[in-house]
Design a protein around this motif. Structure first.
Motif, PDB file in Angstrom:
ATOM      1  N   ALA A 131     -10.190   5.625   4.714  1.00  0.00           N
ATOM      2  CA  ALA A 131     -10.045   6.688   3.718  1.00  0.00           C
ATOM      3  C   ALA A 131      -8.673   7.332   3.836  1.00  0.00           C
ATOM      4  CB  ALA A 131     -11.135   7.735   3.901  1.00  0.00           C
ATOM      5  N   SER A 132      -8.245   7.537   5.085  1.00  0.00           N
ATOM      6  CA  SER A 132      -6.940   8.151   5.324  1.00  0.00           C
ATOM      7  C   SER A 132      -5.825   7.343   4.662  1.00  0.00           C
ATOM      8  CB  SER A 132      -6.716   8.249   6.830  1.00  0.00           C
ATOM      9  OG  SER A 132      -5.370   8.512   7.096  1.00  0.00           O
ATOM     10  N   PHE A 133      -5.884   6.019   4.858  1.00  0.00           N
ATOM     11  CA  PHE A 133      -4.835   5.188   4.253  1.00  0.00           C
ATOM     12  C   PHE A 133      -4.977   5.105   2.739  1.00  0.00           C
ATOM     13  CE2 PHE A 133      -4.079   3.691   8.591  1.00  0.00           C
ATOM     14  CZ  PHE A 133      -2.701   3.776   8.593  1.00  0.00           C
ATOM     15  N   ALA A 134      -6.203   5.189   2.266  1.00  0.00           N
ATOM     16  CA  ALA A 134      -6.400   5.176   0.810  1.00  0.00           C
ATOM     17  C   ALA A 134      -5.696   6.377   0.189  1.00  0.00           C
ATOM     18  CB  ALA A 134      -7.884   5.196   0.474  1.00  0.00           C
ATOM     19  N   VAL A 135      -5.887   7.567   0.809  1.00  0.00           N
ATOM     20  CA  VAL A 135      -5.226   8.761   0.278  1.00  0.00           C
ATOM     21  C   VAL A 135      -3.708   8.651   0.464  1.00  0.00           C
ATOM     22  CG1 VAL A 135      -5.084  11.269   0.417  1.00  0.00           C
ATOM     23  CG2 VAL A 135      -7.281  10.135   0.745  1.00  0.00           C
ATOM     24  N   ALA A 136      -3.334   8.089   1.626  1.00  0.00           N
ATOM     25  CA  ALA A 136      -1.899   7.911   1.872  1.00  0.00           C
ATOM     26  C   ALA A 136      -1.264   7.035   0.803  1.00  0.00           C
ATOM     27  CB  ALA A 136      -1.670   7.312   3.257  1.00  0.00           C
ATOM     28  N   SER A 137      -2.035   6.047   0.332  1.00  0.00           N
ATOM     29  CA  SER A 137      -1.463   5.162  -0.694  1.00  0.00           C
ATOM     30  C   SER A 137      -1.155   5.942  -1.971  1.00  0.00           C
ATOM     31  CB  SER A 137      -2.407   4.004  -0.984  1.00  0.00           C
ATOM     32  OG  SER A 137      -3.518   4.478  -1.720  1.00  0.00           O
ATOM     33  N   LEU A 138      -1.893   7.027  -2.216  1.00  0.00           N
ATOM     34  CA  LEU A 138      -1.577   7.893  -3.363  1.00  0.00           C
ATOM     35  C   LEU A 138      -0.171   8.467  -3.206  1.00  0.00           C
ATOM     36  CD1 LEU A 138      -4.751  10.044  -4.048  1.00  0.00           C
ATOM     37  CD2 LEU A 138      -3.856   8.123  -5.360  1.00  0.00           C
ATOM     38  N   LEU A 139       0.091   8.935  -1.961  1.00  0.00           N
ATOM     39  CA  LEU A 139       1.419   9.480  -1.688  1.00  0.00           C
ATOM     40  C   LEU A 139       2.487   8.432  -1.921  1.00  0.00           C
ATOM     41  CD1 LEU A 139       1.205  11.655   1.548  1.00  0.00           C
ATOM     42  CD2 LEU A 139       1.808  12.381  -0.754  1.00  0.00           C
ATOM     43  N   VAL A 140       2.183   7.209  -1.484  1.00  0.00           N
ATOM     44  CA  VAL A 140       3.156   6.129  -1.666  1.00  0.00           C
ATOM     45  C   VAL A 140       3.413   5.910  -3.157  1.00  0.00           C
ATOM     46  CG1 VAL A 140       3.593   3.674  -1.345  1.00  0.00           C
ATOM     47  CG2 VAL A 140       2.571   5.008   0.498  1.00  0.00           C
ATOM     48  N   PHE A 141       2.332   5.932  -3.945  1.00  0.00           N
ATOM     49  CA  PHE A 141       2.509   5.754  -5.393  1.00  0.00           C
ATOM     50  C   PHE A 141       3.398   6.850  -5.976  1.00  0.00           C
ATOM     51  CE2 PHE A 141      -1.527   3.166  -5.533  1.00  0.00           C
ATOM     52  CZ  PHE A 141      -0.860   1.996  -5.857  1.00  0.00           C
ATOM     53  N   LEU A 142       3.102   8.088  -5.578  1.00  0.00           N
ATOM     54  CA  LEU A 142       3.917   9.205  -6.082  1.00  0.00           C
ATOM     55  C   LEU A 142       5.374   9.044  -5.664  1.00  0.00           C
ATOM     56  CD1 LEU A 142       1.560  12.269  -5.531  1.00  0.00           C
ATOM     57  CD2 LEU A 142       2.390  11.361  -7.697  1.00  0.00           C
ATOM     58  N   ALA A 143       5.567   8.641  -4.393  1.00  0.00           N
ATOM     59  CA  ALA A 143       6.933   8.469  -3.893  1.00  0.00           C
ATOM     60  C   ALA A 143       7.647   7.374  -4.667  1.00  0.00           C
ATOM     61  CB  ALA A 143       6.909   8.150  -2.403  1.00  0.00           C
ATOM     62  N   LEU A 144       6.938   6.239  -4.869  1.00  0.00           N
ATOM     63  CA  LEU A 144       7.556   5.128  -5.600  1.00  0.00           C
ATOM     64  C   LEU A 144       7.925   5.556  -7.014  1.00  0.00           C
ATOM     65  CD1 LEU A 144       5.522   1.990  -4.447  1.00  0.00           C
ATOM     66  CD2 LEU A 144       7.896   2.578  -3.930  1.00  0.00           C
ATOM     67  N   THR A 145       7.027   6.328  -7.640  1.00  0.00           N
ATOM     68  CA  THR A 145       7.317   6.800  -8.993  1.00  0.00           C
ATOM     69  C   THR A 145       8.612   7.611  -9.009  1.00  0.00           C
ATOM     70  OG1 THR A 145       4.948   7.022  -9.228  1.00  0.00           O
ATOM     71  CG2 THR A 145       6.309   7.940 -10.997  1.00  0.00           C
ATOM     72  N   THR A 146       8.727   8.553  -8.048  1.00  0.00           N
ATOM     73  CA  THR A 146       9.943   9.371  -8.064  1.00  0.00           C
ATOM     74  C   THR A 146      11.175   8.524  -7.779  1.00  0.00           C
ATOM     75  OG1 THR A 146       9.449   9.987  -5.794  1.00  0.00           O
ATOM     76  CG2 THR A 146       8.951  11.613  -7.474  1.00  0.00           C
ATOM     77  N   VAL A 147      11.039   7.552  -6.888  1.00  0.00           N
ATOM     78  CA  VAL A 147      12.197   6.705  -6.583  1.00  0.00           C
ATOM     79  C   VAL A 147      12.621   5.921  -7.822  1.00  0.00           C
ATOM     80  CG1 VAL A 147      12.960   4.673  -5.305  1.00  0.00           C
ATOM     81  CG2 VAL A 147      11.805   6.516  -4.111  1.00  0.00           C
ATOM     82  N   ILE A 148      11.634   5.412  -8.568  1.00  0.00           N
ATOM     83  CA  ILE A 148      11.964   4.645  -9.777  1.00  0.00           C
ATOM     84  C   ILE A 148      12.612   5.557 -10.821  1.00  0.00           C
ATOM     85  CG2 ILE A 148      10.968   3.419 -11.743  1.00  0.00           C
ATOM     86  CD1 ILE A 148       8.895   2.303  -9.667  1.00  0.00           C
ATOM     87  N   VAL A 149      11.992   6.726 -11.032  1.00  0.00           N
ATOM     88  CA  VAL A 149      12.581   7.667 -11.995  1.00  0.00           C
ATOM     89  C   VAL A 149      14.001   8.023 -11.564  1.00  0.00           C
ATOM     90  CG1 VAL A 149      12.387   9.951 -13.030  1.00  0.00           C
ATOM     91  CG2 VAL A 149      10.340   8.599 -12.626  1.00  0.00           C
TER      92      VAL A 149
END
Lengths: 357, 289
Positions: B256-274
């Motif tokens: 579960a911890s990594f599942a939530v962490a993957s959300l952070l990764v998605f958000l981070a990737l989005t900002t990096v792409i933007v």
């Protein structure tokens, strides 16, 4: 009266940029503020525009005391050295800016703004570039747009801060003539700042020579050039040979050569003096004759457009003398490096030595 | 020099490409790649492999869990408050520093970097000491029914502090390079302060501003240290995404911890792409002089 400046003083920490400057400029005149960099000329222009405030003094533009008005109410047109066009706006929007920011009650209608902008751009010959952005224009084109933008608000006076100094020589000369012509058409009282004496001489109705925050001389280009008030003005207005000497019995001795001292210096025996001779006021001959007995050796020959520059070592002179002669004379005399020539000073100007240059 | 000589163009020098020898190039590129694999790709891959270890359904469940949703909401709320405020502060600070001269300007410019220099934990502690319920000001606030520490306002304040420099640091060099000429021109043309800002200054700095805001968002989403100190870790109330990840992890709920962490990764990737897209536009625009 177009512009009246009364006792303007401005001090920055450590030095005085403007020292009690007073100046009257008639309506419709084109005035040059001429001086070396750091002499205070740009500061004076910015004070008139309200971009800086004077410590004391009064500024009256077309009869209205504008000393304490904020810049946007002064109604001056200002042209900057580096154009300062709005980079995100196209040429049309740049010129229209001053009209579009007017309060609604004073703002012209859209079609009036369009007419005025198009008229002005035609006047500066930029009407083909309405949709262009500043980055797509050359320096000369940008400065013409900047001029149209400044004129759009019907300014009381037009102020130009070294308007051509960022342009290359050919464009500068073209734009200079063009500005003179434009001014003859629209007659707005204008002041431009320059450190280029040629520009001032060619363009201005009158020249104000400024040095270290003081006005050294004020006059038409002819007056200032032919009758410089002091050594500084003489030196600043063109290339010049400077000789240091002493006044003795009404004569100034220069090397082995003597010239008449000016009347006001005749009685002051023993004063050190500076003698000025412009390169083009020196005569060159290969034959020795009366009053033409100063011999020298040609050290260097330079091509200066239509003129030929000679660098001559003369006996008794510490520094070589610069002379300029017409190309034709040069070809006739067939001067070569190392030749001996005879030098005459056709016109000299002597000042006492109280100017450090 | 007098006889007009024919203009000589520079003799054509064979232009040799100046570059490092090939082995050095290979070595440098190889090292960079190795570093990326070891420190970026591998960990990111691990996050996702751990997150999906128990399958897609478990992953969705972990994310749909109410506490997780509350944490996401809190993080997004914080970002929504912090980024506009810091954009505003950043623009005013950059404006003050670049357009005016005043005593203490150099000191102010240096102090802007303080939030980067100070450890986030200390930043959090500063606010606990300043606004905690045992301090005079904090207890007074408590009497008024306002709770800051161990509550959302505290999280917002700590995040504000930590992310303050991003916008200002992005804008100061940009505004310094652009100078005051355009503003002065607008001034002589009769524009008022707000007209100059809206029509001239803001359009000139907009890409830099957006870029600063993106960096600010990225940091606000991911901030752990300062927020951890002031939040109190109350599930469903004061847990942001990073805090929630940590709690799940310390409860040995790794998947579960990594599942939530993957959300952070998605958000981070989005900002990096933007950010990459922005950077592209930003450069294109600022080279257009």
């Amino acid at each position: 009266m177009g512009i009246e400046l009364q006792n303007i003083t401005k001090k920055f920490t450590g030095y005085t940029a403007l020292d009690n400057i007073s100046l009257n400029i008639a309506s419709g005149e084109l005035i040059a503020l001429l001086g070396p960099s750091g002499c205070g000329k740009t500061t004076l222009l910015r004070i008139i525009a309200g971009l800086e405030t004077a410590d004391s003094g009064k500024i009256i533009l077309e009869g209205k005391d504008t000393t304490n008005l904020p810049p946007r109410e002064k109604n001056v047109g200002f042209v900057f050295q580096h154009y300062a066009l709005f980079r995100r706006l196209n040429v049309y929007e740049n010129v229209a800016f001053g009209l579009k920011v007017l309060p609604r009650s004073k703002r012209p209608s859209k079609s009036e703004i369009k007419d005025r902008v198009e008229h002005l751009l035609k006047l500066v010959q930029m009407d083909w570039a309405l949709k262009r952005y500043p980055s797509q224009l050359s320096g000369g084109q940008r400065q013409r747009v900047a001029l149209a933008r400044a004129l759009a608000v019907n300014p009381r006076v037009l102020l130009l801060d070294e308007p051509f100094s960022a342009l290359d020589a050919k464009v500068r000369q073209e734009l200079r003539r063009w500005l003179r012509k434009l001014h003859d058409e629209i007659h707005v009282t204008s002041i431009f700042v320059t450190h280029d004496q040629e520009e001032a001489l060619e363009l201005a109705d009158r020249i104000v020579v400024i040095n270290k925050g003081n006005i050294e001389q004020l006059g038409t280009p002819q007056e200032v050039y032919d009758h410089p008030a002091n050594a500084f003005v003489y030196n600043f207005l063109g290339n010049v040979n400077v000789f240091h000497g002493r006044v003795h019995e009404g004569m100034v001795t220069l090397g082995g050569h003597t010239v008449d001292a000016p009347d006001e210096l005749k009685s002051t025996a023993g004063t050190t003096s500076q003698t000025f001779v412009r390169p083009h006021e020196i005569g060159i001959s290969k034959i020795k004759s009366e009053g033409n007995d100063l011999a020298g050796t040609v050290r260097e020959i330079r091509l200066l457009g239509g003129q030929i520059g000679l660098n001559i070592d003369c006996e008794g002179f510490e520094q070589p003398i610069d002379a300029e002669i017409p190309r034709e004379l040069y070809l006739n005399l067939q001067i070569k490096k190392g030749d001996t020539v005879f030098v005459t000073f056709n016109k000299v100007k002597v000042f006492t030595d109280d100017y450090a240059i | 020099m007098l006889k007009p000589e024919p203009l000589q163009s520079n003799p054509p020098v064979a232009r040799k490409k100046i570059s490092d020898p090939v082995p050095v190039q290979i070595l440098l590129i190889g090292l960079t790649l190795l570093f990326f694999i070891g420190f970026v790709f591998l960990p990111l891959g691990l996050v996702f492999s751990q997150a999906f270890q128990k399958g897609w359904e478990f992953y969705l469940e972990a994310i749909k869990e109410p506490y997780t949703i509350e944490a996401v909401k809190l993080t997004l709320t914080t970002v929504a408050i912090v980024v506009p405020l810091n954009a505003f502060f950043g623009v005013s600070a950059a404006w003050a520093i670049t357009k005016f001269s005043f005593p203490g300007k150099a000191a102010l410019k240096t102090l802007l970097d303080l939030p980067f220099a100070v450890s986030p934990v200390i930043a959090g502690l500063i606010f606990v000491l300043l606004l905690g319920s045992r301090t005079p000001f904090g207890s007074w606030l408590g009497e008024q029914g306002i709770k800051i520490i161990f509550s959302t306002p505290g999280i917002v304040i700590a995040t504000l502090f930590v992310t303050f420099p991003f916008v200002a640091r992005e804008l100061i060099p940009l505004m310094e390079a652009q100078g005051r000429d355009e503003e002065e021109a607008a001034l002589t043309l009769g524009a008022r302060g707000w007209q100059i800002f809206g029509k001239i200054t803001l359009p000139n700095i907009r890409w830099g501003l957006l870029y600063g805001m993106i960096l600010c968002s990225a940091r606000a989403i991911g901030e752990f240290g300062a927020v951890s100190v002031v939040s109190g870790h109350i599930r469903g109330q004061t847990n942001t995404i990073p805090l929630h990840v940590e709690i799940l992890y310390s409860e040995y709920n790794f998947t579960a911890s990594f599942a939530v962490a993957s959300l952070l990764v998605f958000l981070a990737l989005t900002t990096v792409i933007v950010k990459a897209v922005m950077e592209n536009r930003f450069q294109k625009n600022s080279s257009q002089h």
